[in-house]
Design a protein around this motif. Sequence first.
Motif, short mmCIF file in Angstrom:
data_model
loop_
_atom_site.label_atom_id
_atom_site.label_comp_id
_atom_site.label_asym_id
_atom_site.label_seq_id
_atom_site.Cartn_x
_atom_site.Cartn_y
_atom_site.Cartn_z
N MET A 86 0.85 -1.20 0.00
CA MET A 86 0.00 0.00 0.00
C MET A 86 0.88 1.25 0.00
O MET A 86 1.76 1.40 0.86
CB MET A 86 -0.91 0.01 1.24
N ASN A 87 0.66 2.17 -0.96
CA ASN A 87 1.46 3.39 -0.98
C ASN A 87 0.86 4.42 -0.03
O ASN A 87 -0.25 4.27 0.48
CB ASN A 87 1.56 3.95 -2.41
N LEU A 88 1.61 5.51 0.19
CA LEU A 88 1.20 6.49 1.18
C LEU A 88 -0.06 7.25 0.76
O LEU A 88 -0.86 7.66 1.61
CB LEU A 88 2.36 7.46 1.43
N ILE A 89 -0.24 7.44 -0.54
CA ILE A 89 -1.43 8.16 -0.99
C ILE A 89 -2.69 7.35 -0.71
O ILE A 89 -3.71 7.88 -0.22
CB ILE A 89 -1.32 8.50 -2.50
N SER A 90 -2.65 6.06 -0.98
CA SER A 90 -3.80 5.20 -0.68
C SER A 90 -4.06 5.15 0.82
O SER A 90 -5.22 5.14 1.27
CB SER A 90 -3.55 3.79 -1.21
N LEU A 91 -2.99 5.12 1.60
CA LEU A 91 -3.14 5.12 3.06
C LEU A 91 -3.83 6.39 3.54
O LEU A 91 -4.72 6.34 4.40
CB LEU A 91 -1.77 4.97 3.71
N GLN A 92 -3.46 7.52 2.98
CA GLN A 92 -4.10 8.78 3.36
C GLN A 92 -5.59 8.77 3.02
O GLN A 92 -6.42 9.21 3.82
CB GLN A 92 -3.41 9.94 2.65
N ASN A 93 -5.92 8.27 1.84
CA ASN A 93 -7.32 8.22 1.42
C ASN A 93 -8.16 7.34 2.34
O ASN A 93 -9.32 7.63 2.63
CB ASN A 93 -7.42 7.73 -0.02
#
Length: 335
Positions: free
Chosen positions: A1-8
């Motif tokens: 999981m990348n950081l952008i998906s984690l933020q979303n």
Amino acid sequence: MNLISLQNQLDNISFGILFATMLIYWVGAAFPKIPFLQNLGTTGMAVANLCIAALLSARWIEAGYFPLSNLYESLFFLTWGITAMHLFAETISRSALVGVVTAPVAMLITAFAALKLPDDMQASAPLVPALKSNWLMMHVSVMMLSYATLLVGSVLAIAFLFITRGQEVELRGSSFGGSGYRLTSSLATQTSEPISPAQPMAISKSDVGNTAVLELPAMSATATLTPQRLSLADTLDNISYRIIGLGFPLLTIGIIAGGVWANEAWGSYWSWDPKETWALILWLVFAAYLHSRITKGWQGRKPALLASAGFVVVWICYLGVNLLGKGLHSYGWFL
């Protein structure tokens, strides 16, 4: 999981937790005899606080700068500050009513940031030249914490006004260095000692005005406020005063830091930018609130009305000037 998906995922999770927590606090207020609801609400606010902290940390790592450069980031930082101040206020007040009024505010801010802002405003972007400074963390973070603190204090003052429902309740609170209630009826001529909230008492209407006062049971007439409600009003008044007393120095430090940063970036400490002007108005409103309590000894509804006005001014200062006009702080503009 990348950081952008984690933020979303984290912003949606934060919204869901805050929405559930709001319902828990409201159900707890409706059914106060269910003991575990307050602890469950406190846990929900703590978990939401940690989720938002994780979101901001992921944004910081992904973007490479402190996450306060756009509206999306500042809204979540504001929510983090509100949940943190909620936990502080609830700890010192031991009242679940704090969550009844703060949880909806935190939830609505999160809903707006996560569900209403367009995707391009939620995405991180390179900093504009004026924001490439160490003052970004110092000035903006302190200002946002002051907004969060003042919002919590103000919303508690609004709750005080709702609890008292127009009654001129005179309290003996933290402005006088003690607890209990100031007496305004003939009982005040008999003793100068405040009555403890735990002592048997009744509430009656004073013969000198429409003021709720404490009297001994034998002296009570028609009840206007129950002892429990007046005790709760005293708690809200006291906690609101303490929270605003914490937020005002933060606001002062933030304004001073902003002036230093403005001089470094634009060559002037003060330029009467719309944001700067409203920050000054905000400072004056809460300076008047603290002056009225510390110097004038005001209690109850008068300072609560000032704090309620401050609630509106905070939103104008933080969000309104970005909606209504552009200036040196135009990076939050989204119309």
